[in-house]
Design a protein around this motif. Sequence first.
Motif, short mmCIF file in Angstrom:
data_model
loop_
_atom_site.label_atom_id
_atom_site.label_comp_id
_atom_site.label_asym_id
_atom_site.label_seq_id
_atom_site.Cartn_x
_atom_site.Cartn_y
_atom_site.Cartn_z
N HIS A 76 0.83 -1.21 0.00
CA HIS A 76 0.00 0.00 0.00
C HIS A 76 0.86 1.25 0.00
N SER A 77 1.88 1.28 0.78
CA SER A 77 2.71 2.49 0.90
C SER A 77 3.41 2.81 -0.43
N PHE A 78 3.87 1.77 -1.12
CA PHE A 78 4.55 2.00 -2.40
C PHE A 78 3.57 2.54 -3.44
N LEU A 79 2.40 1.93 -3.53
CA LEU A 79 1.43 2.37 -4.52
C LEU A 79 0.96 3.80 -4.26
N MET A 80 0.79 4.15 -3.00
CA MET A 80 0.38 5.52 -2.69
C MET A 80 1.49 6.50 -3.04
N ALA A 81 2.74 6.08 -2.82
CA ALA A 81 3.85 6.96 -3.17
C ALA A 81 3.94 7.17 -4.68
N VAL A 82 3.66 6.12 -5.44
CA VAL A 82 3.64 6.25 -6.91
C VAL A 82 2.55 7.22 -7.34
N LYS A 83 1.38 7.09 -6.76
CA LYS A 83 0.29 7.99 -7.11
C LYS A 83 0.63 9.43 -6.76
N ASN A 84 1.23 9.64 -5.57
CA ASN A 84 1.60 11.00 -5.17
C ASN A 84 2.64 11.59 -6.12
N ALA A 85 3.60 10.76 -6.53
CA ALA A 85 4.61 11.23 -7.48
C ALA A 85 3.98 11.57 -8.83
N TYR A 86 2.99 10.78 -9.23
CA TYR A 86 2.29 11.03 -10.49
C TYR A 86 1.50 12.34 -10.42
N ARG A 118 -9.86 2.44 -3.82
CA ARG A 118 -10.14 3.76 -4.38
C ARG A 118 -9.08 4.80 -4.05
N ASP A 119 -8.44 4.68 -2.88
CA ASP A 119 -7.46 5.72 -2.55
C ASP A 119 -6.21 5.63 -3.40
N LYS A 120 -6.03 4.51 -4.11
CA LYS A 120 -4.87 4.37 -5.00
C LYS A 120 -5.20 4.81 -6.43
N LEU A 121 -6.43 5.19 -6.67
CA LEU A 121 -6.88 5.59 -8.00
C LEU A 121 -7.34 7.04 -7.99
N PHE A 122 -7.44 7.60 -9.18
CA PHE A 122 -7.99 8.94 -9.32
C PHE A 122 -9.50 8.81 -9.52
N VAL A 123 -10.18 8.36 -8.48
CA VAL A 123 -11.63 8.30 -8.54
C VAL A 123 -12.17 9.71 -8.71
N HIS A 124 -11.56 10.65 -7.99
CA HIS A 124 -11.82 12.07 -8.19
C HIS A 124 -10.53 12.72 -8.66
N SER A 125 -10.65 13.74 -9.46
CA SER A 125 -9.47 14.37 -10.03
C SER A 125 -8.64 15.06 -8.96
N SER A 126 -7.34 15.04 -9.14
CA SER A 126 -6.44 15.75 -8.22
C SER A 126 -6.42 17.25 -8.50
N GLN A 127 -6.99 17.65 -9.62
CA GLN A 127 -6.97 19.07 -10.01
C GLN A 127 -8.34 19.51 -10.49
N GLU A 128 -9.34 19.17 -9.72
CA GLU A 128 -10.71 19.45 -10.11
C GLU A 128 -10.90 20.92 -10.45
N GLY A 129 -11.41 21.16 -11.65
CA GLY A 129 -11.73 22.52 -12.04
C GLY A 129 -10.63 23.26 -12.78
N ARG A 130 -9.40 22.74 -12.76
CA ARG A 130 -8.33 23.47 -13.47
C ARG A 130 -8.50 23.28 -14.97
N ILE A 131 -8.46 24.39 -15.69
CA ILE A 131 -8.56 24.35 -17.14
C ILE A 131 -7.21 24.74 -17.72
N PRO A 132 -6.47 23.80 -18.28
CA PRO A 132 -5.15 24.13 -18.83
C PRO A 132 -5.28 25.02 -20.06
N SER A 133 -4.28 25.80 -20.29
CA SER A 133 -4.30 26.68 -21.45
C SER A 133 -3.85 25.92 -22.69
#
Length: 590
Positions: A76-86, A118-133
């Motif tokens: 679990h710790s490794f997978l969460m660290a990968v997601k955080n790095a991503y 679910r905590d290892k996935l982007f069930v919800h976006s990490s940047q909800e609402g950001r619109i890239p240019s």
Amino acid sequence: MTSAMEQLVAHTILQGFDAMYGRFLDVTAGAQERFESQDWPAVQQALKTRINFYDHHVGLVTSQIQIMLGKQYASHSFLMAVKNAYEDLLLDYPRYDIAESFFNSVYCRIFEHRNINRDKLFVHSSQEGRIPSYPTALTRLYNTGAGLDTLLERVMDDCPFTLCWEDKYRDIQELSQRLQAVLPDTLSTPPVIEMIREPFYRNKAAYLIGRVRLDDYQFFPLVLPVLTTANNELFIDACLTNVDDVSILFGFARSYFMVYAPAPAALVRFLGELLPKKTKAELYTAIGCQKHAKTELYREFLRHMANSDDQFVPAPGIKGMVMSVFTLPSYGFVFKIIKDKFAPQKDISHAVVKEKYRLVKEHDRVGRMADTQEYRNFTFDRHRFSDELLDELLAVAPSIITVTDTQVIIKHLYTERRMIPFNLYIEQANDDDLRHAVDEYGKAIKQLAAANIFPGDMLFKNFGVTRHKRVVFYDYDEISYMTEMNFRRIPPPRHPEDELASEPWYSVGINDVFPEEFRTFLLINPKVRALFEELHSDLFDPAYWQHLQHNITDGLFEDVFPYPNSLRLSRFQVTDGNPEKENMAEGRSL
């Protein structure tokens, strides 16, 4: 595992996504050349190719990570660290939205859709609402105040096409008249036209999409379909300014557009302003990002579940022999599961059913086949299911359903837009709606056939009616290519007794179809039969179907316009006394 390895895995996933989306954009960028050269077979092949990139690259990245990590990737710790790095890699990334879905797909592929946390996935976006240019401006503004003709000429001149216009000023004149007719009389300032820079390509057309801004708060959509002549010149075919007409253009029963979108979120936001009734999932689907649309649809489902309390019920209509279907009354989609065992008359396998659904996703749906999303290990709250519904589902598909005290987990299902089953709709329709529905049903069959799709089971229960009163096919286990079928006329009986026999007096091959029989098993209702005979009696003639087959074999496909004939410029409108009739032009050579 070291921090360096976690970073490496995150970079590997994002690099795999970049490779996939780069190829996606490359194929999309070729849409203009295919359109201008009228290479329609290549158009269809490009659609299939682009769809398959996603799963292919998910597989490549999954294999690469498994080789890098061996069996040490499950902590679990490794997978969460990968997601955080991503997440950190996506902070300034222009395609963070679909990159998150790609991460989810890789994760699910590694674990074969088991032990999904679910905590290892982007069930919800990490940047909800950001619109890239965008790398360049998404739209162009035309606001010189020099009059509509001048604005429209600039719109046409700025198109990236290399072909010449057949008669630019003819088109400008009529477009100007069309727009003047819908502009308010009390407009105090000249209108501003805002157009997306990149055309949207689909089938034989390119679409110029934008809006006419009346002031800072009011606008209406502007969509100009562009077609090519036999002499390889361009012309504008229609003018769409109504939200409902544009909504149908982006409907769930149509193939995906090819539009060059380096930052899809920005494009989706603009489209969402044009079409406020369309969800993010629908708009991402329309521009070909259907895998991320699957994520958005799931997010919409979770929000709906959190804000509703009704229970799932069997979907209205006659129960199917291959699929079991249930829905939530307050939700606009149905859930379809494949039964463990089929009715005896359904001589197909589970693998064939899944292949049919994939065929539909990759084929030109001509606005007549509903798109689907496929999910694995879909989890529902147990308390939203009645015991009766669970007993029904477990009776037909026990191998794919797991029930716990708190959850119902279904290993494999499809979601599809909910429609009113055609057989139920016509039972309650008034005379005008019934006539329209029967006409739509016949058109649906004809347009599918012209696109090389034979529905197979054409019973009314397998078609639905949308909110726009369009008839759409949604049961795919018996579809085939038109070119595979053998359309025959029933031979005359040899003896009077032949017609009374329980078995036919003629041989019947596995792909034989006798259109004369459609009257018997489709048109039981005398009122419906009379309307169908009036509007679509040619469907009873084997020669009609054989003619379509010859067209397909010879590279001739009919034009099916995703807008009513009345919106076409005047020189194209039919004069059959029914200006609203949806036109299917003569086939053009491939």
